[in-house]
Design an enzyme around this catalytic site. Structure first.
Site, PDB file in Angstrom:
ATOM      1  N   ARG A   1      34.740  55.277  38.930  1.00 16.98           N
ATOM      2  CA  ARG A   1      33.939  54.803  40.059  1.00 16.98           C
ATOM      3  C   ARG A   1      32.565  55.474  40.110  1.00 16.98           C
ATOM      4  O   ARG A   1      31.678  55.011  40.828  1.00 16.98           O
ATOM      5  CB  ARG A   1      34.679  55.058  41.376  1.00 16.98           C
ATOM      6  CG  ARG A   1      35.879  54.159  41.582  1.00 16.98           C
ATOM      7  CD  ARG A   1      36.591  54.486  42.881  1.00 16.98           C
ATOM      8  NE  ARG A   1      37.714  53.576  43.098  1.00 16.98           N
ATOM      9  CZ  ARG A   1      38.681  53.777  43.990  1.00 16.98           C
ATOM     10  NH1 ARG A   1      38.653  54.873  44.756  1.00 16.98           N
ATOM     11  NH2 ARG A   1      39.668  52.912  44.127  1.00 16.98           N
TER      12      ARG A   1
ATOM     13  N   GLU B   1      41.255  49.832  34.226  1.00 19.18           N
ATOM     14  CA  GLU B   1      42.131  48.789  34.764  1.00 19.18           C
ATOM     15  C   GLU B   1      43.302  48.506  33.830  1.00 19.18           C
ATOM     16  O   GLU B   1      44.429  48.285  34.284  1.00 19.18           O
ATOM     17  CB  GLU B   1      41.331  47.500  35.013  1.00 19.18           C
ATOM     18  CG  GLU B   1      40.331  47.598  36.147  1.00 19.18           C
ATOM     19  CD  GLU B   1      40.984  47.773  37.508  1.00 19.18           C
ATOM     20  OE1 GLU B   1      42.212  47.580  37.623  1.00 19.18           O
ATOM     21  OE2 GLU B   1      40.275  48.113  38.467  1.00 19.18           O
TER      22      GLU B   1
ATOM     23  N   GLY C   1      53.004  54.334  27.811  1.00 20.64           N
ATOM     24  CA  GLY C   1      53.953  53.236  27.707  1.00 20.64           C
ATOM     25  C   GLY C   1      53.276  51.874  27.616  1.00 20.64           C
ATOM     26  O   GLY C   1      52.059  51.760  27.637  1.00 20.64           O
TER      27      GLY C   1
ATOM     28  N   TYR D   1      43.377  39.069  37.265  1.00 22.82           N
ATOM     29  CA  TYR D   1      43.061  40.248  38.063  1.00 22.82           C
ATOM     30  C   TYR D   1      42.031  41.139  37.373  1.00 22.82           C
ATOM     31  O   TYR D   1      41.012  41.521  37.962  1.00 22.82           O
ATOM     32  CB  TYR D   1      44.315  41.064  38.360  1.00 22.82           C
ATOM     33  CG  TYR D   1      43.970  42.479  38.750  1.00 22.82           C
ATOM     34  CD1 TYR D   1      43.435  42.743  40.006  1.00 22.82           C
ATOM     35  CD2 TYR D   1      44.093  43.526  37.842  1.00 22.82           C
ATOM     36  CE1 TYR D   1      43.049  44.027  40.360  1.00 22.82           C
ATOM     37  CE2 TYR D   1      43.713  44.804  38.183  1.00 22.82           C
ATOM     38  CZ  TYR D   1      43.188  45.046  39.442  1.00 22.82           C
ATOM     39  OH  TYR D   1      42.789  46.314  39.782  1.00 22.82           O
TER      40      TYR D   1
ATOM     41  N   ASP E   1      45.755  42.253  42.842  1.00 29.87           N
ATOM     42  CA  ASP E   1      46.856  42.979  42.209  1.00 29.87           C
ATOM     43  C   ASP E   1      47.989  43.139  43.207  1.00 29.87           C
ATOM     44  O   ASP E   1      47.979  42.534  44.303  1.00 29.87           O
ATOM     45  CB  ASP E   1      46.373  44.332  41.684  1.00 29.87           C
ATOM     46  CG  ASP E   1      46.052  45.322  42.795  1.00 29.87           C
ATOM     47  OD1 ASP E   1      45.984  44.921  43.973  1.00 29.87           O
ATOM     48  OD2 ASP E   1      45.889  46.523  42.490  1.00 29.87           O
TER      49      ASP E   1
ATOM     50  N   CYS F   1      50.975  52.302  59.756  1.00 27.03           N
ATOM     51  CA  CYS F   1      50.292  51.397  60.678  1.00 27.03           C
ATOM     52  C   CYS F   1      49.444  52.146  61.710  1.00 27.03           C
ATOM     53  O   CYS F   1      48.409  51.634  62.159  1.00 27.03           O
ATOM     54  CB  CYS F   1      51.303  50.491  61.383  1.00 27.03           C
ATOM     55  SG  CYS F   1      52.101  49.299  60.262  1.00 27.03           S
TER      56      CYS F   1
ATOM     57  N   CYS G   1      45.952  52.536  60.444  1.00 27.50           N
ATOM     58  CA  CYS G   1      45.344  51.316  59.920  1.00 27.50           C
ATOM     59  C   CYS G   1      44.024  51.005  60.610  1.00 27.50           C
ATOM     60  O   CYS G   1      43.958  50.852  61.841  1.00 27.50           O
ATOM     61  CB  CYS G   1      46.307  50.143  60.087  1.00 27.50           C
ATOM     62  SG  CYS G   1      45.651  48.582  59.471  1.00 27.50           S
TER      63      CYS G   1
ATOM     64  N   CYS H   1      46.006  42.180  61.821  1.00 26.42           N
ATOM     65  CA  CYS H   1      47.270  42.053  61.093  1.00 26.42           C
ATOM     66  C   CYS H   1      48.291  41.248  61.894  1.00 26.42           C
ATOM     67  O   CYS H   1      48.804  41.705  62.923  1.00 26.42           O
ATOM     68  CB  CYS H   1      47.822  43.440  60.770  1.00 26.42           C
ATOM     69  SG  CYS H   1      49.347  43.395  59.811  1.00 26.42           S
TER      70      CYS H   1
END
Length: 365
Positions: free
Chosen positions: A23, A35, A79, A118, A136, A196, A199, A205
């Site tokens: 970033r 990614e 992996g 994505y 994603d 929550c 949030c 929501c």
């Protein structure tokens, strides 16, 4: 939801986003590598591998010139090795078809090996400022709650509805930050166990309003786990060990392993090991000390691998015939770190190096 949601989410992101290396300078190459690494992998682990990768392959040119063996070795431990093979194929394709310059067109990015909707959306928005959604698992989870979706979130219709909602909310300015903000929010706040009370967009929501947060997202039934019993043997001869390279169309293609395979019904692990060595390399071996039992998983398989030392009868000179491998041979134990092994075999090597029973053999050779 409206522009207020977008503003609140970006404000949360500006205040709470993690300091991740890709970033700091969102080049298409760096975003792409990060990614691909992040698929099926925890971010903390990606950070470790990303740094090593950029030291070894700092740009597209250096990666395009790399040998697959070296790329797989650097990828070892992450992996899903098809990701590493695809990233090498894509680098060579960019070098060949785009003069070594990362493509800017969404369709061109999407056409690269191993790049899906994505990943193409993430690169397009973050590196090139294009208003392309990057949906994603985190984004699916967040929007399944925001929209209070009562259908399985990974169904095509559900994913398309979420993609449309993301596109509608995406600002012309900072589209990459918007995509990253949703992903970050899903990782840190609206996670599998949502917080929550913390949030920043709670007012938008519908699942919170309808008290269905714990029921969202709706997931498809899990596939049945398949258990496999396997055996492998570290053949010791003349202070060296036998390894072989898996075929291109096999599981973990291009990686190295000790010979072995599945235990058939009615066989003991020792009997299976003798049979597998005869079938794979045409050697008659004698199983010796059991080293350990390694358990690992891939896709929906759960593997138990019985691991043995083994040797040749009467000290016969080995002449292996590699029936199920690309190549192979005897190597010094200290050279094992130069080869890329699948997780189970790598864990076997690490165990032997930490067990005093094998210190003379593995550490001093």
């Amino acid at each position: 939801m409206n522009g207020k949601f977008t503003h609140q989410l970006l404000a949360w992101y500006d205040a709470n986003s993690r300091d991740l290396p890709w970033r700091r300078n969102s080049t298409p190459y760096g975003v792409w590598v990060s990614e691909i690494m992040a698929q099926q992998t925890q971010i903390d682990r990606v950070v470790q591998y990303y740094g090593r990768w950029m030291e070894r392959y700092p740009d597209l040119f250096s990666l395009a010139q790399a040998h697959e063996e070296d790329v797989l070795k650097l990828w070892e431990g992450l992996g899903y090795y098809s990701r590493a093979r695809n990233i090498l194929k894509a680098a060579r394709l960019i070098d060949d078809q785009f003069a070594g310059v990362f493509p800017t067109d969404f369709a061109d990015i999407r056409s690269l090996p191993g790049v899906g909707e994505y990943t193409a959306g993430a690169i397009s928005s973050i590196s090139f400022g294009q208003t392309e959604p990057a949906v994603d698992a985190n984004v699916l989870r967040v929007f399944s709650r925001l929209l209070d979706m009562a259908t399985p979130v990974k169904e095509t219709a559900s994913k398309r509805n979420i993609e449309a909602a993301v596109r509608d909310l995406m600002p012309d300015e900072r589209p990459g930050d918007f995509n990253q903000a949703i992903m970050e929010f899903g990782a840190l706040v609206c996670s599998k166990r949502p917080s929550c009370d913390e949030c920043a967009v709670q007012v938008h929501c519908l699942a919170y309003e309808n008290s269905t947060v714990g029921e969202r997202p709706i997931l498809a039934p899990k596939k049945k786990t398949l258990k496999i019993e396997m055996v492998t043997g570290v053949l010791v001869h003349g202070g060296q060990v036998l390894i072989q390279k898996r075929q291109p169309d096999d599981v973990w293609p291009g990686l190295w392993e000790f010979p072995g395979g599945g235990i058939e019904e009615g066989e003991t692990p020792e009997q299976a090991l003798v049979r597998e060595y005869q079938e794979e390399v045409e050697l008659d071996i004698i199983p010796g000390e059991k080293v350990t039992v390694v358990s690992y998983a891939y896709t929906r398989y759960r593997v138990t691998m019985h691991c043995y030392l083994c040797h040749l009868p009467n000290g016969d000179a080995p002449e292996p015939v590699f029936n199920e491998a690309v190549e192979g041979g005897f190597v010094m134990p200290r050279a094992l770190s130069d080869y890329a092994f699948p997780a189970g075999h790598r864990r076997l090597i690490e165990f032997m190096r930490s067990d005093l029973r094998f210190s003379d053999f593995l550490l001093d050779s």
